[in-house]
Design an enzyme around this catalytic site. Structure first.
Site, short mmCIF file in Angstrom:
data_model
loop_
_atom_site.label_atom_id
_atom_site.label_comp_id
_atom_site.label_asym_id
_atom_site.label_seq_id
_atom_site.Cartn_x
_atom_site.Cartn_y
_atom_site.Cartn_z
N HIS A 1 -14.74 5.02 -6.47
CA HIS A 1 -14.11 4.25 -7.55
C HIS A 1 -15.23 3.54 -8.33
O HIS A 1 -16.27 3.22 -7.75
CB HIS A 1 -13.18 3.23 -6.89
N CYS B 1 -10.08 5.33 -12.69
CA CYS B 1 -11.32 4.59 -12.43
C CYS B 1 -12.30 5.40 -11.59
O CYS B 1 -12.97 4.86 -10.69
CB CYS B 1 -11.05 3.25 -11.75
N GLN C 1 -7.72 1.69 -0.33
CA GLN C 1 -6.56 2.56 -0.15
C GLN C 1 -6.21 2.77 1.32
O GLN C 1 -5.07 3.14 1.62
CB GLN C 1 -6.81 3.93 -0.82
N ASP D 1 -15.22 0.92 1.54
CA ASP D 1 -14.24 0.53 0.54
C ASP D 1 -12.87 0.99 1.07
O ASP D 1 -12.53 2.17 1.00
CB ASP D 1 -14.56 1.21 -0.80
N LYS E 1 -2.47 -4.08 -3.11
CA LYS E 1 -2.14 -2.68 -2.81
C LYS E 1 -1.39 -2.57 -1.48
O LYS E 1 -1.16 -1.48 -0.97
CB LYS E 1 -3.41 -1.84 -2.77
N1 PMP Z 1 -11.70 1.01 -4.66
C1 PMP Z 1 -10.66 1.85 -4.59
C2 PMP Z 1 -10.76 3.08 -3.73
C3 PMP Z 1 -9.50 1.59 -5.31
O1 PMP Z 1 -8.48 2.44 -5.25
C4 PMP Z 1 -9.44 0.43 -6.10
C5 PMP Z 1 -8.22 0.13 -6.94
N2 PMP Z 1 -7.72 1.22 -7.63
C6 PMP Z 1 -10.54 -0.42 -6.12
C7 PMP Z 1 -11.65 -0.09 -5.39
C8 PMP Z 1 -10.53 -1.69 -6.92
O2 PMP Z 1 -9.56 -2.56 -6.43
P1 PMP Z 1 -9.21 -3.91 -7.21
O3 PMP Z 1 -8.90 -3.51 -8.60
O4 PMP Z 1 -8.03 -4.44 -6.48
O5 PMP Z 1 -10.40 -4.79 -7.12
#
Ligand code: PMP
Length: 538
Positions: free
Chosen positions: A114, A357, A194, A191, A217
């Site tokens: 991401h 993203c 998910q 990270d 999430k």
């Molecule tokens: N890493 C991953 C794998 C994600 O799916 C996301 C959110 N889509 C993020 C980071 C960023 O999370 P946040 O916007 O809650 O900071």
């Protein structure tokens, strides 16, 4: 069966919404909504400050939230730092760990990260002269572990890898990667944005040094997230933010840091968010994370099987369901993901369309984005059926002569006679775009991207004594952005540059002549924005 009862816990789902954008954020159960409300009605006071009863009550609740989260992922109380979310956690790590990097040190990431797990490292690498390396993905959408072993070397100081890809659904072998990292003395960051919402995760078993995730999430409110760090490492690490609550003692000359975890929590924290996160974790624990995982897997398997028999559908993610989460990205032949997601919205199915993203991953795959359906605890088999049926319907419509604009953009029957004529014109411009080519002897050229859906437009303008002699565009995008670029270029050819500079948004909408929904205005206006940038450069 579990789903039926669970759906009733989520007030927002009572009107029949099929919410399949859970990788972006999940809905909130009554328990969580109530916890936030009750916090403000009964517990609100700042923490770690007042000695009056209410402040103590609030502090006890806030600390309990840390304790419950620690227990949820197999960590210790001091190892749980509350952040705004995954992104802040990763920024904190990049900043604090980055202080110890030297020129030539290497940071190993993967191609399926991401943006939140790429951009902070790019910045630190630039500052320190460090080098980023990316573990490639295989044809089966898995990490190439042979390449991982080659890339993680004595030069590697940090390895930061996504546990479950938010695009592919792939679950990565983070324990194995942690071993590779530790063999060379590097730290391992996971990270888990998910994975923690979908699987039982135990930080000690996964052998990582740091792990980050977001409350929103996993049924908690937005604005609260978690950074887990191994105690020994957190003790050595420099704080990220400075100010109240993270200090022990301050003089005019210097300061010392508070104990863990408060050393990393500067300023008044998100107290109501913590109360909500506590309720969310308790809610998930009541269901049981093994059940959460099994439910997601069942839906993912079911949906993948049904989608696999539609030849026009391409799923972007592993076909194998082992080590795969309930996130399904897909494309259908002949329709841009942005158009497809709007068509699904007409059936009250919320999915995400675009790059999710993860632009570098899509550029590696050579794709203009995808739609993504991600399941959570409240989704049912019927939701998966509705998704598959809507996708099939879209496949049929994509094949039809009319194209997608009249279906995707406008509810039939909504249009006046005049708008009907405009609609035909817009469809024609989408299907047969005018001026879609490069100009070699251009005076100005500019490229713009809409980061939401990933549409790109490059505008070329040839100036001849203040007149637009030639104007053209290239790029890819949804039906609306393409038709808008075609109409705009056709309209401005031969006009004065000064006149083009003044061409405004309302005039673009007038050219299109059909109702454009709020979510699509950025698509409609991208060509104009690009043109204005090009003209500024003249
Ligand atoms: N890493 C991953 C794998 C994600 O799916 C996301 C959110 N889509 C993020 C980071 C960023 O999370 P946040 O916007 O809650 O900071």
């Amino acid at each position: 069966m579990m789903t039926k009862d669970i759906k009733g816990d989520f007030p927002i789902l009572k009107n029949g919404l099929i919410f399949l954008d859970n990788s972006a954020t999940t809905q909130k159960p009554t328990k969580v909504i109530k916890a936030v409300k009750e916090y403000y009605e009964q517990d609100n006071a700042n923490v770690h400050r007042g000695i009056y009863k209410l402040a103590q009550k609030s502090t006890v609740l806030y600390e309990k939230a840390h304790e419950v989260v620690a227990n949820f992922i197999g960590a210790e109380f001091e190892e749980i730092i509350f952040t705004k979310g995954t992104t802040e956690g990763l920024n904190l790590l990049a900043y604090s760990l980055g202080k110890n990097l030297n020129a030539g040190d290497e940071i190993v990431l993967s191609e399926m990260e991401h943006h939140s797990n790429i951009v902070p490292w790019q910045q630190i690498a630039k500052e320190k002269g460090a080098v980023l390396k990316f573990i490639p993905i295989t044809k089966e959408y898995r990490l190439d572990m042979e390449k991982a072993a080659e890339l993680i070397t004595e030069k590697t100081k940090i390895v930061s890898i996504v546990h479950m890809s938010n695009v592919l659904g792939t679950i990565n072998p983070v324990k194995e990667i942690a071993e590779l990292a530790h063999e060379v003395g590097a730290v391992m960051i996971v990270d888990a944005a998910q994975s923690v919402p979908h699987l039982p995760v135990n930080v000690k078993e996964s052998n990582c040094d740091f792990l980050v995730f977001s409350g929103h999430k996993m049924c908690a409110p937005t604005g609260i997230g978690v950074l887990y760090g191994r105690k020994e490492l957190l003790k050595e690490m420099q704080p990220f933010l400075y100010g109240g609550d993270m200090i022990k003692e301050v003089t005019f000359e210097q300061s010392t840091w508070n104990e863990l975890p408060w050393k990393f929590e500067a300023g008044t924290p998100n107290l109501a968010g913590a109360a909500g996160l506590l309720a969310a974790v308790e809610y998930l624990q009541e269901i049981g994370m093994n059940n959460v995982e099994a439910h997601g897997k069942k839906l993912m398997k079911y949906a993948l099987e049904k989608l696999s028999v539609i030849p026009e559908v391409t799923v972007i993610g592993p076909a194998e369901v082992e080590n795969r989460g309930p996130i399904i990205s897909l494309n259908i032949e002949g329709m841009h993901p942005h158009d497809l997601s709007e068509m699904l919205d007409r059936e009250n199915i919320a999915v995400r369309g675009g790059f999710h993203c993860a632009m570098p991953l899509f550029s590696k795959l050579g794709l203009d984005g995808s739609i993504r359906a991600s399941f959570y605890i409240y989704n049912s088999k019927e939701d998966a059926d509705r998704l598959v049926n809507a996708v099939m319907k879209a496949v049929e419509q994509a094949k039809k002569e009319e194209g997608v604009i009249n279906r995707a953009e406008i509810t039939p029957g909504d249009l006046t006679e005049e708008q009907e004529l405009y609609k035909e014109n817009v469809i024609d411009h989408y299907k047969h775009p005018r001026n879609k080519k490069e100009i070699e002897d251009y005076t100005a050229k500019y490229r713009e991207v809409n980061p939401i859906c990933g549409d790109t437009v490059t505008m070329y303008v040839k100036n001849n004594n203040g007149t637009i002699e030639e104007i053209s565009f290239t790029g890819s995008g949804c039906a609306i952005s393409q038709a808008s670029a075609s109409l705009l270029t056709e309209n401005l050819k031969g006009k004065d540059i000064e006149e083009a500079k003044k061409f405004n948004q309302q005039e673009v909408f007038a050219l299109l002549g059909i109702p454009i929904s709020h979510t699509r205005t950025k698509c409609a206006l991208l060509p104009l924005k690009t043109l204005h940038h090009a003209l500024e450069e003249m």
